[in-house]
Design a protein around this motif. Structure first.
Motif, mmCIF file in Angstrom:
data_model
loop_
_atom_site.group_PDB
_atom_site.id
_atom_site.type_symbol
_atom_site.label_atom_id
_atom_site.label_comp_id
_atom_site.label_asym_id
_atom_site.label_seq_id
_atom_site.Cartn_x
_atom_site.Cartn_y
_atom_site.Cartn_z
ATOM 1 N N THR A 66 -25.570 1.279 28.511
ATOM 2 C CA THR A 66 -25.031 -0.023 27.841
ATOM 3 C C THR A 66 -24.423 -1.005 28.928
ATOM 4 O O THR A 66 -24.140 -0.445 30.081
ATOM 5 C CB THR A 66 -23.805 0.436 26.924
ATOM 6 N N GLU A 89 -25.676 -1.178 14.519
ATOM 7 C CA GLU A 89 -25.336 -2.197 15.433
ATOM 8 C C GLU A 89 -26.767 -3.107 15.347
ATOM 9 O O GLU A 89 -27.939 -2.470 15.016
ATOM 10 C CB GLU A 89 -25.385 -1.744 16.646
ATOM 11 N N VAL A 141 -29.342 -3.910 20.203
ATOM 12 C CA VAL A 141 -28.830 -2.495 20.927
ATOM 13 C C VAL A 141 -29.096 -2.153 22.070
ATOM 14 O O VAL A 141 -28.682 -1.452 22.729
ATOM 15 C CB VAL A 141 -29.294 -1.425 20.182
ATOM 16 N N GLY A 150 -29.223 1.210 23.836
ATOM 17 C CA GLY A 150 -28.911 2.144 22.554
ATOM 18 C C GLY A 150 -27.518 2.742 23.030
ATOM 19 O O GLY A 150 -27.117 3.402 21.985
ATOM 20 N N CYS A 156 -24.282 1.749 22.500
ATOM 21 C CA CYS A 156 -23.125 1.852 21.490
ATOM 22 C C CYS A 156 -23.516 2.751 20.359
ATOM 23 O O CYS A 156 -22.873 3.304 19.780
ATOM 24 C CB CYS A 156 -22.885 0.506 21.209
ATOM 25 N N CYS A 157 -24.844 2.643 19.821
ATOM 26 C CA CYS A 157 -25.253 3.486 18.883
ATOM 27 C C CYS A 157 -25.295 4.848 19.170
ATOM 28 O O CYS A 157 -24.905 5.859 18.440
ATOM 29 C CB CYS A 157 -26.650 3.117 18.259
ATOM 30 N N VAL A 211 -30.047 1.335 13.675
ATOM 31 C CA VAL A 211 -30.045 0.878 15.351
ATOM 32 C C VAL A 211 -31.399 -0.343 14.941
ATOM 33 O O VAL A 211 -32.490 -0.078 14.888
ATOM 34 C CB VAL A 211 -30.742 2.114 16.146
ATOM 35 N N ASP A 227 -32.971 -3.784 16.039
ATOM 36 C CA ASP A 227 -33.433 -4.471 17.364
ATOM 37 C C ASP A 227 -34.883 -4.662 17.240
ATOM 38 O O ASP A 227 -35.411 -4.135 16.600
ATOM 39 C CB ASP A 227 -33.238 -3.629 18.495
#
Length: 282
Positions: A95, A123, A126, A129, A131-132, A151, A153
């Motif tokens: 992240t 989210e 992402v 990924g 935060c997910c 997720v 994106d």
């Protein structure tokens, strides 16, 4: 970045979980770090197994296990021009949002569970990924099996601007940043690294203008929007906010950094008559 809470009416956006930033130049010590900040020492005997696991997960996602420590959590984050070596865009961190924003995701995810706010977490935008993965980790740490993580994106980077439809994005060049294009299989592999890839994780591939209008999902207890652009932010609010449960949370990552994003939030609030105060995290 700001986060907002949908109150028991349509106009309820407000909550603050962390203290006001200390004066510029101050390196936060334990006395002015947010409660639960992962850098605090000597607290393991006071922490539950759930919290110790989530402490470790935050550190791993932010590359703080083997990477350099965060000298100032109020200025952490990748891609910053003043980032120290190991915290720059070459970092292997999953992240780029930094420790405080990870803690924000963790706290709001936990609040949604503790307060029984119905719905899944999503989210939009992402990157790798992180935060997910943290959202899924919070569900796992609480043995929650009846919520999903969405997720969303393109997994191909940002879209070129459409100045005819969204003039606020005219001249935007983020679509040329190939480092923002992280393939879907790489994001899935990152989930696997933490043993958090399962049927509670739903991937929504494509540009938001194509996917979100027809997304058959909701309600949501937590929404985290990190699309940078006016179009990405406005489209996400337009199609997801009406699905937000009463008492649910909205996080707008780029509100304080990108004018187009901030304008999208303002325009959506104006159009829908939302007048309640919004709170800024950092």
């Amino acid at each position: 970045m700001l986060h907002c809470r949908r109150g028991w009416t349509r106009v309820g956006w407000s909550i603050r979980l962390f203290p006001v930033r200390p004066p510029v130049g101050t390196i936060p010590g334990p006395e002015n770090q947010p409660d639960g900040f992962v850098g605090q020492k000597g607290r393991c005997m006071d922490r539950s197994p759930r919290d110790l696991y989530l402490d470790l997960l935050v550190k791993a996602l932010a590359n703080l296990i083997y990477g350099p420590p965060v000298l100032d959590p109020w200025k952490d984050g990748l891609f910053r021009p003043d980032a120290q070596p190991g915290r720059d865009r070459n970092s292997p961190a999953h992240t780029m949002v930094g420790v405080l924003r990870l803690e924000n995701v963790r706290e709001l995810s936990q609040q949604a569970i503790d307060q029984g706010i119905p719905g899944d977490f999503i989210e939009t935008g992402v990157w790798r990924g992180g935060c997910c993965i943290l959202m899924r980790g919070v569900l796992a740490a609480n043995s929650v099996r009846n919520r999903k993580i969405y997720v969303a994106d393109s997994f191909e980077g940002l879209p070129p601007p459409k100045p005819d439809l969204f003039p606020q994005d005219a001249g935007d060049t983020l679509y040329t940043w190939r480092e923002l294009a992280v393939p879907l299989e790489e994001v899935k592999a990152n989930f696997r690294r933490y043993d958090l890839l399962d049927d509670q994780v739903v991937f929504v591939k494509g540009f938001f203008s194509d996917t979100l209008p027809k997304l058959d999902a909701g309600p949501f207890a937590l929404m985290r929007l990190d699309g940078d652009m006016y179009e990405s932010t406005y489209v996400a609010l337009e199609h997801l906010y009406p699905k937000l449960s009463p008492g649910g949370f909205v996080i707008i990552d780029d509100y304080g950094a990108i004018e187009a994003c901030r304008q999208a939030v303002t325009d959506y609030r104006t159009r829908t008559g939302i007048e309640a105060t919004i709170q800024q995290l950092d």
